[in-house]
Design a protein around this motif. Structure first.
Motif, PDB file in Angstrom:
ATOM      1  N   ASN A  34      29.592  17.116  11.193  1.00 36.07           N
ATOM      2  CA  ASN A  34      29.650  18.162  12.199  1.00 36.07           C
ATOM      3  C   ASN A  34      28.257  18.263  12.542  1.00 36.07           C
ATOM      4  N   HIS A  35      27.321  18.115  11.854  1.00 39.26           N
ATOM      5  CA  HIS A  35      25.711  18.288  12.212  1.00 39.26           C
ATOM      6  C   HIS A  35      25.452  17.080  13.171  1.00 39.26           C
ATOM      7  N   PHE A  36      26.079  16.014  12.786  1.00 37.13           N
ATOM      8  CA  PHE A  36      25.675  14.793  13.829  1.00 37.13           C
ATOM      9  C   PHE A  36      26.207  14.963  15.139  1.00 37.13           C
ATOM     10  N   GLN A  37      27.448  15.715  15.237  1.00 34.52           N
ATOM     11  CA  GLN A  37      28.249  15.742  16.647  1.00 34.52           C
ATOM     12  C   GLN A  37      27.417  16.683  17.224  1.00 34.52           C
ATOM     13  N   LYS A  38      26.936  17.708  16.703  1.00 35.56           N
ATOM     14  CA  LYS A  38      25.976  18.886  17.415  1.00 35.56           C
ATOM     15  C   LYS A  38      24.710  18.046  17.776  1.00 35.56           C
ATOM     16  N   PHE A  39      24.025  17.217  17.184  1.00 36.13           N
ATOM     17  CA  PHE A  39      22.952  16.549  17.425  1.00 36.13           C
ATOM     18  C   PHE A  39      23.054  15.638  18.692  1.00 36.13           C
ATOM     19  N   ILE A  40      24.160  14.811  18.424  1.00 41.01           N
ATOM     20  CA  ILE A  40      24.457  14.084  19.618  1.00 41.01           C
ATOM     21  C   ILE A  40      24.865  14.928  20.952  1.00 41.01           C
ATOM     22  N   THR A  41      25.498  15.963  20.924  1.00 48.49           N
ATOM     23  CA  THR A  41      25.705  16.606  21.989  1.00 48.49           C
ATOM     24  C   THR A  41      24.373  17.342  22.761  1.00 48.49           C
ATOM     25  N   HIS A  42      23.695  17.901  21.555  1.00 46.04           N
ATOM     26  CA  HIS A  42      22.414  18.271  21.971  1.00 46.04           C
ATOM     27  C   HIS A  42      21.313  17.573  22.748  1.00 46.04           C
ATOM     28  N   ARG A  43      21.447  16.281  22.261  1.00 44.78           N
ATOM     29  CA  ARG A  43      20.457  15.248  22.634  1.00 44.78           C
ATOM     30  C   ARG A  43      21.009  14.617  23.958  1.00 44.78           C
ATOM     31  N   LYS A  44      22.449  14.833  24.127  1.00 42.92           N
ATOM     32  CA  LYS A  44      23.242  14.286  25.168  1.00 42.92           C
ATOM     33  C   LYS A  44      23.036  12.648  25.136  1.00 42.92           C
TER      34      LYS A  44
END
Length: 386
Positions: A34-44
């Motif tokens: 879940n943290h990884f998905q947020k990280f990927i979305t935030h960094r685009k």
């Protein structure tokens, strides 16, 4: 991209449940992902760059989660197995000069090399290359004194067992330079001998006849692990197989109709077909029918913890050793192989026949068993002390 990643994560977590991962592990992985998905979305980050070592490293620094690496690598392996991504996450390897890379390729193709051994060998060769560059020494002109100096410096931080392995990896490289590439004028490998090597100067140990009887009489088949161990012990004793050879056996290698086994992955790189004794066939069949986990893997011996996967040589060696140490506390898994060699010699097999059956690279390795056999005969015929 976010939806594609979310679906991949959900599919992976469902797969973990299906194959029987522990609920605590699934919960930890779900939290990390879940943290990884947020990280990927935030960094685009684009899909093609998500499952890379650089992205994983950046995420670990960002999240501070100790188990994040395993979760993300798990998803990448899951997607790779299903051909959704072109490659799982791998740490990039530092490319060495051509001669070192040539040897690593040769080592991997001609020997039974576990990935960890290949990595360790690369580490030793990388350190050697750095040392030679620092000392301005040409590899083709290296001397034993310089090799000794390198090993003293490199091995200073390691335990004795690791030092022994490092010397072994380096000996293999030096033999390659001398015999195959003709780069060295002298075989320096023979001069690299450390204190732990003295133990190998002694003949191999083997089980006496009464110990063999006690071993097989004491084998239990009450649990799945015991059934698997029984099959391993039978293969080690009746065919003289190394733990590495046992773990590499595939279901397709065994012909129950012909009562034979085909061994393709031997240390000597010489495939062979061997007859399977009835007692060994029964032990293998009991394990397959009674306890072998259902799996797409074709390896004969699998782990019992989900997801089932092929066992490694360490597991085979450990399980066999535990079984025979009930009979002789000083024994190890290789004693079964040595006992097999003694049985061949006692049956009248020539040293060249023993070499072929044992899968030795050269006759010199086989000659070590002649010494034991002579002493065994003295004991049996004249009651002399071994």
């Amino acid at each position: 991209m976010a939806k594609k990643l979310a679906k991949a994560v959900d599919d992976y977590l469902v797969w973990m449940i299906d194959v029987g991962y522990a609920s605590g592990t699934i919960e930890n992985y779900e939290n990390a992902l879940n943290h990884f998905q947020k990280f990927i979305t935030h960094r685009k980050i684009e899909w093609s760059d998500i499952f890379t070592h650089n992205t994983l490293t950046a995420f670990q620094i960002y999240s501070g989660l100790s188990h994040a690496s395993m979760a993300v690598k798990g998803v990448s392996s899951y997607l790779y197995d299903r051909k959704i991504i072109s490659s799982p996450i791998k740490k990039p390897l530092e490319r060495l000069p051509e001669i070192y890379e040539d040897y690593l390729h040769y080592y991997e193709k001609t020997r039974q090399v576990h990935r960890s051994s290949l990595i360790q060998t690369r580490n030793v060769l990388s350190a050697l290359n750095d040392y030679l560059a620092k000392q301005d020494i040409d590899l083709s002109a290296i001397k034993i004194e310089q090799i000794d100096s390198f090993l003293s410096e490199f091995n200073a931080r390691f335990m004795p067992a690791t030092c022994h392995h490092n010397r072994s990896f380096l000996r293999g490289f030096l033999r390659y330079l001398y015999f195959h590439r003709k780069i060295l004028k002298r075989n320096l490998a023979a001069l690299i001998v450390g204190a732990p090597m003295f133990a190998q100067a002694q003949p191999p140990k083997f089980l006496r006849s009464h110990e063999v009887k006690a071993l097989f009489a004491g084998l239990s088949t009450g649990s799945c692990k015991e059934l698997r161990t029984s099959a391993m012990v039978h293969l080690g004793y009746t065919l003289g197989l190394r733990p590495k050879e046992i773990c590499l056996i595939r279901l397709n290698d065994i012909s129950f109709a012909k009562r034979e086994i085909s061994l393709f992955d031997r240390k000597s790189a010489n495939p062979i077909k061997l007859p399977l004794p009835e007692i060994t066939i029964k032990a293998i069949a009991a394990y397959i029918v009674g306890c072998r986990p259902e799996s797409n893997h074709r390896a004969l011996f699998l782990t019992f913890n989900a997801p089932a996967k092929p066992v490694n040589a360490v597991t085979v060696s450990h399980d066999i050793t535990v079984a025979i140490q009930k009979i002789n506390p000083l024994s190890s898994a290789y004693w079964l192989r040595h006992t097999y060699a003694q049985n061949l010699l006692e049956s009248g097999a020539s040293i060249f026949e023993v070499k072929q059956m044992m899968g030795h690279d050269n006759v010199q390795s086989t000659k070590r068993y002649i010494h034991i056999h002579t002493k065994l005969m003295l004991k049996e015929l004249f009651d002399e002390t071994l």
